[in-house]
Design an enzyme around this catalytic site. Sequence first.
Site, PDB file in Angstrom:
ATOM      1  N   LYS A  13       0.820  -1.214   0.000  1.00 19.54           N
ATOM      2  CA  LYS A  13       0.000   0.000   0.000  1.00 19.54           C
ATOM      3  C   LYS A  13       0.861   1.274   0.000  1.00 19.54           C
ATOM      4  O   LYS A  13       2.073   1.212   0.152  1.00 19.54           O
ATOM      5  CB  LYS A  13      -0.943  -0.006   1.201  1.00 19.54           C
TER       6      LYS A  13
HETATM    7  C1  LIG Z   1      -9.769  -3.464  -1.684  1.00 19.47           C
HETATM    8  C2  LIG Z   1      -9.132  -4.074  -0.483  1.00 19.47           C
HETATM    9  N1  LIG Z   1      -9.838  -4.139   0.660  1.00 19.47           N
HETATM   10  C3  LIG Z   1      -9.305  -4.652   1.783  1.00 19.47           C
HETATM   11  C4  LIG Z   1      -8.028  -5.151   1.808  1.00 19.47           C
HETATM   12  C5  LIG Z   1      -7.507  -5.768   3.076  1.00 19.47           C
HETATM   13  O1  LIG Z   1      -6.394  -5.165   3.602  1.00 19.47           O
HETATM   14  P1  LIG Z   1      -5.333  -5.993   4.486  1.00 19.47           P
HETATM   15  O2  LIG Z   1      -4.488  -6.780   3.540  1.00 19.47           O
HETATM   16  O3  LIG Z   1      -4.575  -4.937   5.209  1.00 19.47           O
HETATM   17  O4  LIG Z   1      -6.115  -6.857   5.405  1.00 19.47           O
HETATM   18  C6  LIG Z   1      -7.244  -5.098   0.660  1.00 19.47           C
HETATM   19  C7  LIG Z   1      -5.873  -5.616   0.677  1.00 19.47           C
HETATM   20  O5  LIG Z   1      -5.183  -5.718  -0.262  1.00 19.47           O
HETATM   21  C8  LIG Z   1      -7.821  -4.558  -0.524  1.00 19.47           C
HETATM   22  O6  LIG Z   1      -7.121  -4.510  -1.663  1.00 19.47           O
END
Ligand SMILES: Cc1ncc(COP(=O)(O)O)c(C=O)c1O
Length: 393
Positions: A190
């Site tokens: 990210k």
């Molecule tokens: C659109 C979206 N929502 C939620 C998430 C979840 O984030 P995390 O990987 O920090 O749990 C991601 C992760 O890549 C994502 O791309």
Amino acid sequence: MSEEKKNNSFIPLSRPTIEKDEIREVVDTLKSGWLTTGPKVIKFEEKFKEYVGSKFAIAVNSGTAALHLAYMACGIKDGDEVITTPLTFASTVNMLEVIGAKAVFVDINQDTFNIDVEKMEEKITSKTKAIIPVHFAGRPCEMDRILEIAKKHKLLVIEDAAHAVGTEYKNRRIGAGSSQAVCFSFHPIKNITTGEGGMVTTNNEELADKIRLLRFHGISKEAWKRYQKGASPLYEILVPGYKYNMMDIQAAIGLAQLKKLDYFIKIRTKLAKEYNEAFRNMAGIIHASMGGDNFRHAWHLYIVMFKTEYLKISREEIMLELQKRNIGCGIHFIAIHLHPYYKKKYGYRRGDLPKAEYVSDRIVSLPLFPKLQTADLRRVIESVREILENYKK
Ligand SMILES: Cc1ncc(COP(=O)(O)O)c(C=O)c1O
């Protein structure tokens, strides 16, 4: 490194920018005697809410946890329907599924890859409880229109802003808006990272308190407060909660990263522009859309679409060709309704969401990160050009 080796070294899809200041903050935490949720998390929450312009910010250990807690705290429950996009990561929809709610998919807008707001109202029923817009790749959804629809039908809005740390919409940062809750991710791919981590922002104090309670076992007083000198170690379980708290070690990285976020986005934007200029006149490829005047794209991902109907190879073979040239790539995302669990449970078939399927079958994410060297970016561009030339029909 020799010239030849440099010309063929692996270019990853992404790489976090970890510099002296991140290391200094982490070492400071390691030496402090307090590693889990404590002063650094409190400071990171303060700085983050200041950055986005929200009243409250609650740090958790992933974007997935942020979504899970926001859904729970907003009262989404068994039997509820929730409107969202099929072009998203597993978490947006899995976290609905685990609480017994059902995602109802609205097809995407093929220019923006975001949910098509004009098709939203067709899918609203008496069971619909919320809308979950996902700001795909860092480009904001049409929030004014979404909030208008939500108001008309008395629905909640929870934004999946995993890609949108630093995205702006009509001169306001994503996270400051009028929706109930906004969920961010700090996974290493990210725009800023904490290793793993996430954040929920909201302007609703009651909701913030619920999320804070749920993130740590539903216990009335967080450990940091119980173990201070002279503090009472007593605690009470008020609800059955989760173990989703962010550690100070993670927040330490986040504090250093947040200071550089706008600079990171500036470089990402410059790199994205360079890709777009190169791809603009290449047949067989559709470059990412740069966007309009009323928002700032955060350029979390740089995604192109290969028009495979004009090529002799599939998207999967294109990715193999890139890998052969030592170039990392990804797919963001395989549309949710095409995955075995969702197909089986809800009977989805190809053709149900044609635009999301068209895009999902053709997209490739190319390397994009602040330390991507111009020479490497040009090597990616030349490789794409070569693949398109070699395999045109
Ligand atoms: C659109 C979206 N929502 C939620 C998430 C979840 O984030 P995390 O990987 O920090 O749990 C991601 C992760 O890549 C994502 O791309």
